[in-house]
Write a protein that holds these residues in place. Structure first.
Motif, PDB file in Angstrom:
ATOM      1  N   THR A   1       8.401  11.954  -7.087  1.00  0.00           N
ATOM      2  CA  THR A   1       9.667  12.129  -6.356  1.00  0.00           C
ATOM      3  C   THR A   1       9.466  13.014  -5.144  1.00  0.00           C
ATOM      4  N   ARG A   2       8.767  14.139  -5.343  1.00  0.00           N
ATOM      5  CA  ARG A   2       8.511  15.048  -4.225  1.00  0.00           C
ATOM      6  C   ARG A   2       7.683  14.362  -3.138  1.00  0.00           C
ATOM      7  N   GLY A   3       6.697  13.567  -3.569  1.00  0.00           N
ATOM      8  CA  GLY A   3       5.852  12.871  -2.597  1.00  0.00           C
ATOM      9  C   GLY A   3       6.639  11.877  -1.762  1.00  0.00           C
ATOM     10  N   ARG A   4       7.556  11.162  -2.398  1.00  0.00           N
ATOM     11  CA  ARG A   4       8.367  10.197  -1.664  1.00  0.00           C
ATOM     12  C   ARG A   4       9.274  10.885  -0.656  1.00  0.00           C
ATOM     13  N   VAL A   5       9.878  11.996  -1.083  1.00  0.00           N
ATOM     14  CA  VAL A   5      10.738  12.753  -0.176  1.00  0.00           C
ATOM     15  C   VAL A   5       9.934  13.255   1.021  1.00  0.00           C
ATOM     16  N   GLN A   6       8.752  13.803   0.742  1.00  0.00           N
ATOM     17  CA  GLN A   6       7.915  14.315   1.821  1.00  0.00           C
ATOM     18  C   GLN A   6       7.445  13.195   2.750  1.00  0.00           C
ATOM     19  N   ALA A   7       7.191  12.012   2.175  1.00  0.00           N
ATOM     20  CA  ALA A   7       6.775  10.879   3.001  1.00  0.00           C
ATOM     21  C   ALA A   7       7.888  10.450   3.947  1.00  0.00           C
ATOM     22  N   VAL A   8       9.113  10.398   3.408  1.00  0.00           N
ATOM     23  CA  VAL A   8      10.259  10.030   4.242  1.00  0.00           C
ATOM     24  C   VAL A   8      10.456  11.054   5.347  1.00  0.00           C
ATOM     25  N   GLN A   9      10.344  12.341   4.990  1.00  0.00           N
ATOM     26  CA  GLN A   9      10.508  13.397   5.994  1.00  0.00           C
ATOM     27  C   GLN A   9       9.416  13.322   7.053  1.00  0.00           C
ATOM     28  N   ALA A  10       8.189  12.983   6.622  1.00  0.00           N
ATOM     29  CA  ALA A  10       7.086  12.884   7.574  1.00  0.00           C
ATOM     30  C   ALA A  10       7.322  11.735   8.552  1.00  0.00           C
ATOM     31  N   VAL A  11       7.765  10.604   8.022  1.00  0.00           N
ATOM     32  CA  VAL A  11       8.067   9.461   8.895  1.00  0.00           C
ATOM     33  C   VAL A  11       9.198   9.812   9.850  1.00  0.00           C
ATOM     34  N   ASN A  12      10.248  10.446   9.320  1.00  0.00           N
ATOM     35  CA  ASN A  12      11.384  10.828  10.146  1.00  0.00           C
ATOM     36  C   ASN A  12      10.971  11.826  11.223  1.00  0.00           C
TER      37      ASN A  12
END
Length: 338
Positions: free
Chosen positions: A22-33
């Motif tokens: 879950t944390r990885g997905r959130v961080q991935a979305v934030q990185a893309v954003n």
């Protein structure tokens, strides 16, 4: 053989992996954003620097964005529309290198923010959208109901500046209040013939939007909350608990102007909750009477020497007059500046 799903060690492993994923997905979305915003900011920078270098005549400058949109769409797709390029240019102008846009908000959030001309107002909505994790739809709704102007019009200049810099910080009961509350999401036309029960039912049927209008920290407890005193039964229209202030918030709805006995009744409800419902760690309850009209002098005298936290606030079923709110807001800043 024991099933793995019945094993407490396996459950612990599953929980740890789930948390990491879950944390990885959130961080991935934030990185893309973050990369997307940085890219759009740099595109805006290139456009502005090209304009400032004087490399185009005035007539050519008008066509610059249109030509760029046409060429970039051919190379990179529909994300480079003319309107998007205009907002990329604004993103660079409104957020200099020392104030880069927050990656907690999406590009769609910033498109909505960049539509706001006033820097104080835009800053407020940005801070509030981050603090309350507004969706784009929620941000649009708060803009359309003029939340900033409703809050700012009741403050002094320092309060307005603090509101713009930090968003709405809830530290005391007065910070909960808005005037007027706006229930346009009920889509009840004016004039409308409805009872207090009808209004209460409509608000409960649209609880998510109602909680958004009330603000951060409210949790719903119940409606028509019954209390009994000496075999007499009374009912509070709506009861909430505020997580930040750690207290009950009682709401009574009135169709017309609030009367003095309405204030006395709310004060009685607060006394009951303080003594019968509060548990260790709870702060004194707060009462909000929401009415269509308010006689300020009557309210002042009805609450003379009253130590409990009773507030009378107006509500309306339609969007507020934005220009009138803005005039009040500008008068606040102008009067203090003199």
């Amino acid at each position: 053989m024991t099933q793995l799903s019945d094993n407490s060690q396996y459950d612990s492993l599953l929980a740890r992996i789930d948390a990491v994923a879950t944390r990885g997905r959130v961080q991935a979305v934030q990185a893309v954003n973050r990369e997307l915003l940085a890219t759009y900011w740099q595109i805006g920078q290139h456009i502005v620097e090209f304009e400032q270098a004087g490399q185009q005549r005035a007539d050519y400058g008008k066509a610059l964005i249109t030509q760029l949109a046409r060429d970039l769409r051919l190379r990179h797709g529909k994300g480079f529309s003319r309107s998007n390029l205009i907002y990329m240019r604004q993103l660079y102008l409104q957020y200099p290198i020392s104030q880069m846009p927050s990656d907690f908000l999406s590009w769609s959030h910033f498109v909505e923010l960049l539509k706001i001309d006033d820097a104080l107002e835009r800053s407020f909505y940005e801070k509030q959208a981050i603090a309350e994790r507004w969706s784009v739809a929620e941000l649009k709704r708060q803009k359309s109901t003029s939340l900033f102007l409703r809050l700012a019009s009741s403050r002094d200049k320092e309060g307005v500046l603090q509101l713009a810099a930090q968003g709405q910080i809830v530290a005391n009961p007065q910070d909960l209040l808005r005037e007027p509350y706006v229930f346009e999401f009920l889509k009840i036309p004016e004039p409308a013939h409805l009872s207090e029960t009808d209004l209460e039912t409509a608000l409960c049927n649209h609880l998510q939007q109602f909680l958004l209008e009330l603000g951060k920290g409210f949790t719903f407890v119940g409606r028509q909350y019954r209390i009994t005193l000496n075999n007499h039964h009374y009912k509070v229209d709506l009861v909430f608990y505020h997580r930040i202030l750690r207290c009950f918030v009682l709401v009574d709805l009135k169709l017309g102007e609030v009367q003095h006995h309405d204030i006395g009744q709310m004060n009685m409800y607060l006394g009951y909750f303080a003594n019968e419902e509060n548990i260790e760690g709870d702060n004194p309850p707060i009462g909000i009477i929401m009415s269509r009209g308010k006689d300020e002098l009557l309210v002042e005298y009805a609450m003379y020497n009253m130590s409990s936290q009773v507030f009378v606030q107006k509500y309306q079923l339609y969007l507020p007059e934005r220009e009138e709110l803005r005039r009040e807001f500008e008068l606040t800043l102008r009067d203090v500046a003199r």
